[in-house]
Design a protein around this motif. Structure first.
Motif, short mmCIF file in Angstrom:
data_model
loop_
_atom_site.label_atom_id
_atom_site.label_comp_id
_atom_site.label_asym_id
_atom_site.label_seq_id
_atom_site.Cartn_x
_atom_site.Cartn_y
_atom_site.Cartn_z
N PHE A 268 0.85 -1.20 0.00
CA PHE A 268 0.00 0.00 0.00
C PHE A 268 0.88 1.24 0.00
CE2 PHE A 268 -0.37 -2.42 4.09
CZ PHE A 268 0.75 -1.87 4.67
N GLU A 269 0.26 2.38 -0.17
CA GLU A 269 0.96 3.66 -0.11
C GLU A 269 1.25 3.99 1.35
OE1 GLU A 269 2.31 7.30 -1.87
OE2 GLU A 269 1.98 5.26 -2.63
N LEU A 270 2.45 4.51 1.62
CA LEU A 270 2.72 4.98 2.98
C LEU A 270 1.86 6.21 3.29
CD1 LEU A 270 6.64 4.89 3.13
CD2 LEU A 270 5.05 3.29 4.21
N THR A 271 1.46 6.35 4.53
CA THR A 271 0.77 7.60 4.89
C THR A 271 1.82 8.72 4.93
OG1 THR A 271 1.12 7.32 7.26
CG2 THR A 271 -0.88 6.36 6.34
N GLN A 274 3.87 8.54 7.98
CA GLN A 274 4.92 7.51 7.93
C GLN A 274 6.12 8.01 7.13
OE1 GLN A 274 2.32 4.39 6.43
NE2 GLN A 274 2.73 3.09 8.23
N ASP A 298 -0.35 6.28 17.39
CA ASP A 298 -1.51 5.64 17.97
C ASP A 298 -1.58 4.18 17.52
OD1 ASP A 298 -3.74 5.42 19.47
OD2 ASP A 298 -4.79 7.12 18.57
N VAL A 299 -2.35 3.42 18.25
CA VAL A 299 -2.57 2.02 17.90
C VAL A 299 -3.03 1.92 16.45
CG1 VAL A 299 -3.97 0.01 18.48
CG2 VAL A 299 -3.29 1.61 20.26
N GLY A 300 -2.36 1.08 15.67
CA GLY A 300 -2.77 0.88 14.29
C GLY A 300 -2.25 1.91 13.31
N SER A 301 -1.35 2.77 13.75
CA SER A 301 -0.88 3.83 12.85
C SER A 301 0.23 3.34 11.92
CB SER A 301 -0.40 5.03 13.66
OG SER A 301 0.66 4.66 14.51
N GLY A 302 0.66 2.11 12.08
CA GLY A 302 1.63 1.55 11.14
C GLY A 302 3.09 1.78 11.53
N LYS A 303 3.38 1.60 12.80
CA LYS A 303 4.76 1.78 13.24
C LYS A 303 5.66 0.63 12.81
CE LYS A 303 3.47 2.19 17.56
NZ LYS A 303 2.01 2.23 17.38
N THR A 304 5.08 -0.58 12.76
CA THR A 304 5.90 -1.74 12.44
C THR A 304 6.53 -1.59 11.06
OG1 THR A 304 4.11 -2.92 13.52
CG2 THR A 304 5.91 -4.24 12.66
N PRO A 450 -3.68 4.99 8.70
CA PRO A 450 -3.86 4.63 7.29
C PRO A 450 -5.32 4.86 6.88
CG PRO A 450 -2.63 2.92 8.42
CD PRO A 450 -3.08 3.90 9.46
N ARG A 453 -9.81 3.60 7.83
CA ARG A 453 -10.16 3.10 9.16
C ARG A 453 -11.47 3.74 9.60
NH1 ARG A 453 -5.03 1.36 11.25
NH2 ARG A 453 -4.52 -0.10 9.60
N ASN A 558 -2.86 -8.49 15.85
CA ASN A 558 -3.50 -7.93 14.66
C ASN A 558 -4.34 -8.97 13.92
OD1 ASN A 558 -4.09 -6.13 12.62
ND2 ASN A 558 -2.17 -6.46 11.51
N ARG A 587 -9.62 -2.67 12.54
CA ARG A 587 -8.47 -2.80 11.67
C ARG A 587 -8.84 -3.29 10.28
NH1 ARG A 587 -3.26 -3.95 14.21
NH2 ARG A 587 -3.29 -2.46 15.90
P1 ADP Z 1 0.95 -0.12 15.24
O1 ADP Z 1 1.39 1.27 14.98
O2 ADP Z 1 -0.17 -0.17 16.23
O3 ADP Z 1 2.08 -1.03 15.61
P2 ADP Z 1 0.82 -1.77 12.93
O4 ADP Z 1 2.20 -1.47 12.52
O5 ADP Z 1 0.54 -3.06 13.56
O6 ADP Z 1 0.31 -0.62 13.89
O7 ADP Z 1 -0.12 -1.54 11.67
C1 ADP Z 1 -1.48 -1.81 11.72
C2 ADP Z 1 -1.97 -2.33 10.38
O8 ADP Z 1 -1.96 -1.29 9.42
C3 ADP Z 1 -1.11 -3.44 9.84
O9 ADP Z 1 -1.98 -4.43 9.33
C4 ADP Z 1 -0.34 -2.77 8.73
O10 ADP Z 1 -0.01 -3.67 7.70
C5 ADP Z 1 -1.32 -1.73 8.24
N1 ADP Z 1 -0.68 -0.55 7.63
C6 ADP Z 1 0.46 0.05 8.00
N2 ADP Z 1 0.73 1.11 7.23
C7 ADP Z 1 -0.27 1.21 6.35
C8 ADP Z 1 -0.56 2.10 5.27
N3 ADP Z 1 0.24 3.11 4.96
N4 ADP Z 1 -1.69 1.89 4.58
C9 ADP Z 1 -2.51 0.87 4.88
N5 ADP Z 1 -2.29 -0.02 5.86
C10 ADP Z 1 -1.19 0.14 6.60
#
Ligand code: ADP
Ligand code: MG
Length: 702
Positions: A268-271, A274, A298-304, A450, A453, A558, A587
């Motif tokens: 996907f596209e980075l936010t 990000q 925040d939770v789910g913001s795509g830190k991983t 992302p 949501r 997740n 999610r």
């Molecule tokens: P957290 O910040 O809580 O650790 P995660 O890294 O687990 O969040 O990401 C949550 C979900 O969002 C994962 O399934 C991830 O693949 C998805 N994700 C991350 N970045 C994006 C993005 N830019 N667009 C869409 N989905 C994304």
């Protein structure tokens, strides 16, 4: 008496050895300096005098002037008390003492006018004030002119020895006589001038004996400024010293694997957030200085994903990287999802946890030493001494609030030159706290989720409305969704009882949602890793409808198809935990729900927590509310930071703006004079050293 700030408090007129001991024990006041830095907690208007006839109902604190006409001991044994009658011509009020009556009898006189201050209550149709502050009127002229009289916190033990607020006030008068005009300035003149701060002598005088509200405000501002400024200057100096001593690995390029991943593999596209954060991190890692950065999102913001892309930069520059997570479930999940994302890219990624088999473990140790492994994901197992890398360039710590400072430091030591460090947290720490608890870190924030949501609908139900909740569960399961039911885990010592809650919950769920139509799994921290894994997988693959769990699922788990989070005994959770748990849903599903179940009886604070959760989905707002409700010392992740939060005058939630302001000032100073060698900054160095040595003293005492 010639005195300075370090003069033992017992030599101050009015103190003596006995009181000194109490002041030391109860308020940690050892010296005259400690006393004058013991600031009032409020100011009381003592210029207004009430007539007894004008008192209505039970009011707040009041002040009356009248003549003592009669003393009488009444009651027996434990209800024994001394009552004095005070008349002001308009009426009579009783003054009552239950303790310290001997002192009263010796010191108060009949037919003399007194100024009395206290909280009136009605008893037997007459107003009375228990344990009033009382002063002969002829001595009280000063008080009566004072719209802002300082009030000091004391303790029961102090009060029993007549060290009440008024006595401390008098001691402050004595102390000020000794030190006023002789206090050495603690801020350099150029700062005083530039930021329009009043001098230390005036500030100390006005904080205890304000002449006007405006002067009080100036005194408070200056003292808060000083307190927060030195805290921040200490951090920033530390950071600058570290950077000048420690060389960082230079990650000069964004290379092949990063680009390959970004263009070909990223699903996907980075936010924008990000992208911004990756840029900040890249800049740090390329600077030649060691990075120490806190990534909040925040939770789910795509830190991983951000972590992964930064680890790829390390790999591109010939280094290894590792990611440490607080639980096995989370580490495993990271490993699986990152491996899946990397697909067939030429990256060697491995998982090391407590339950990794010995043979596999040895292989991993070898692979790390030889450099064959590029990225290692794991738990605390990474910290073991036997885990050694060929050249570790970047360490990422997920859910940093779960680890202590010491653990962070141990990862540092995995390389001769310390690796870059990125710590991530989804427990958004209010900015003010981040600056204080992690003051030596840079902070990056992902402030955007992302796209796509849907906000999670949160409701709070009392237990007696359980049936409505089961209805929602059936509905969602019918739609093909999955449900979490979470029970609190209170304390380690109560383990067995907690599991009973959980197991009973599991029983009743399986009765209400009987197999084979419904599949329910149970997950908790004391299960064997492979059983836990099996249950997790059933749920993750959509083969189980309901997961009954303890907070082991709090961080990171997740499962996008899950749409309902039910939190049992929600009043027992802290705000940040509730927010984390809620973050497990929303999610993927079209619409998600979080149900907070609580008992009917709630404390005020619990009720406010639950209301906050219903009112907002924003982690930063929740963190702020948490700070307001609990105070900084209790915020998750700060306890281990080693920072004392008992400020003398500043208040992190109220003085956020000032904190930011002084941090900027401190940054400018260090930028100009990184090692603080300029003459004009000599005082700053001296103060920092003094403060540090005082901290050492304290730690030695306690
Ligand atoms: P957290 O910040 O809580 O650790 P995660 O890294 O687990 O969040 O990401 C949550 C979900 O969002 C994962 O399934 C991830 O693949 C998805 N994700 C991350 N970045 C994006 C993005 N830019 N667009 C869409 N989905 C994304
Ligand atoms: Mg995460």
């Amino acid at each position: 008496m010639a005195a300075n700030l370090s003069t033992d408090i017992k030599y101050l007129p009015g103190v003596g050895p006995k009181r000194a001991e109490l002041l030391q024990k109860e308020l940690q006041i050892n010296t005259v300096g400690d006393l004058i830095y013991y600031f009032p907690f409020k100011y009381v208007d003592r210029s207004k005098v009430y007539k007894v006839a004008d008192l209505v109902g039970e009011t707040a604190y009041v002040q009356v002037v009248g003549r003592l006409v009669k003393f009488e001991e009444v009651g027996e044994r434990r209800s024994k008390r001394l009552v004095a009658l005070l008349t002001d011509g308009t009426g009579v009020i009783e003054l009552v003492w239950f303790t310290g009556t001997k002192w009263v009898m010796q010191n108060l006189k009949k037919n003399v006018d007194y100024l009395v201050f206290g909280k009136p209550t009605v008893f037997n149709g007459r107003y009375n004030i228990a344990h009033p502050e009382i002063e002969e009127l002829s001595q009280a002229k000063g008080i009566l002119q004072c719209p802002l009289q300082a009030a000091y916190n004391t303790t029961e033990r102090l009060k029993n020895s007549h060290l009440n607020s008024k006595t401390i006030f008098k001691l402050q008068q004595e102390a000020l006589k000794l030190v006023y005009g002789k206090l050495e300035e603690t801020l350099p003149p150029y700062l005083l001038e530039k930021h329009k701060l009043i001098g230390i002598n005036e500030a100390i005088k006005q904080i205890h004996f304000p002449e006007t509200a405006q002067l009080l405000q100036k005194a408070q501002y200056r003292l808060k400024f000083e307190e927060l400024f030195y805290l921040q200057l200490g951090y920033i100096k530390q950071r600058s010293f570290r950077q000048s001593k420690v060389n960082g690995h230079v990650f000069g390029m964004v290379g092949e694997t990063f680009n390959l991943f970004y263009h070909k593999y990223l699903p996907f596209e980075l936010t924008n957030a990000q992208k911004k954060v990756i840029k900040e991190i890249r800049r740090d890692m390329g600077s030649g200085k060691q990075m120490n950065r806190l990534l909040q999102g925040d939770v789910g913001s795509g830190k991983t994903l951000v972590a992964l892309m930064c680890m790829l930069i390390a790999v591109d520059n010939g280094y290894q990287a590792c990611l440490m997570a607080p639980t096995e479930i989370l580490a495993t999940q990271h490993f699986l999802s990152l491996s899946a994302m990397l697909g067939d890219m030429p990256i060697e990624i491995n998982l090391l946890t407590g339950s990794t088999k010995k043979s596999q473990r040895n292989e991993i140790h070898q692979g790390l030493l030889s450099g064959k492994i590029n990225i290692l994901i794991g738990t605390h197992a990474l910290l073991e001494d036997i885990v050694q890398f060929k050249n570790l360039g970047l360490v990422v710590i997920d859910e940093q609030q779960r680890f202590g400072v010491m653990q962070r430091a141990r990862l540092w030591e995995k390389n001769d030159d310390p690796p870059h460090v990125l710590v991530m947290t989804a427990t958004p720490i209010p900015r003010t706290l981040a600056m204080t608890a992690y003051g030596d870190l840079e902070v990056s924030v992902i402030d955007e989720l992302p796209p796509g949501r849907k906000p999670i609908k949160t409701v709070h139900y009392m237990e007696n409305r359980r049936n409505a909740v089961y209805g929602l569960m059936r509905e969602q399961i019918k739609l093909g969704r999955q449900v979490y039911v979470v029970y609190p885990l209170i304390k380690e010592s109560e383990k067995m009882e907690n599991l009973r809650d959980l197991e009973e919950g599991y029983q009743s769920i399986t009765e209400l949602f009987p197999p084979p139509q419904y599949v329910t799994v149970i997950v908790h921290g004391q299960m064997k890793p492979d059983e836990k894994e099996k249950a997790m997988q059933l749920f993750a693959k959509g083969k189980a409808h309901i997961m009954v769990a303890t907070t082991v699922i709090e961080v990171g788990v997740n499962v996008p198809n899950a749409s309902v989070m039910i939190i049992e005994s929600a009043e027992r959770f802290g705000l940040s935990q509730l927010h984390q748990l809620r973050g497990r849903v929303g999610r993927g599903a079209d619409e998600s729900f979080c149900v907070l179940l609580s008992s009917v009886k709630l404390s005020n604070e619990s009720r406010k927590r639950l209301e906050t959760m219903v009112a907002t989905n924003d982690g930063f707002e929740i963190a702020e509310a948490d700070l307001q409700l609990r105070g900084p010392g209790d915020i998750e992740g700060t306890q281990q930071s080693g920072i004392p939060f008992d400020f003398k005058i500043a208040n992190l939630s109220r003085d956020a703006q000032l904190l930011q302001y002084v941090r900027n000032i401190a940054e400018d100073i260090i930028e100009d004079d990184p090692l603080l060698t300029a003459d004009k900054n000599a005082l700053l160095v001296k103060r920092l050293t003094d403060i540090a040595s005082r901290k050492l003293d304290f730690s030695r005492i306690s």
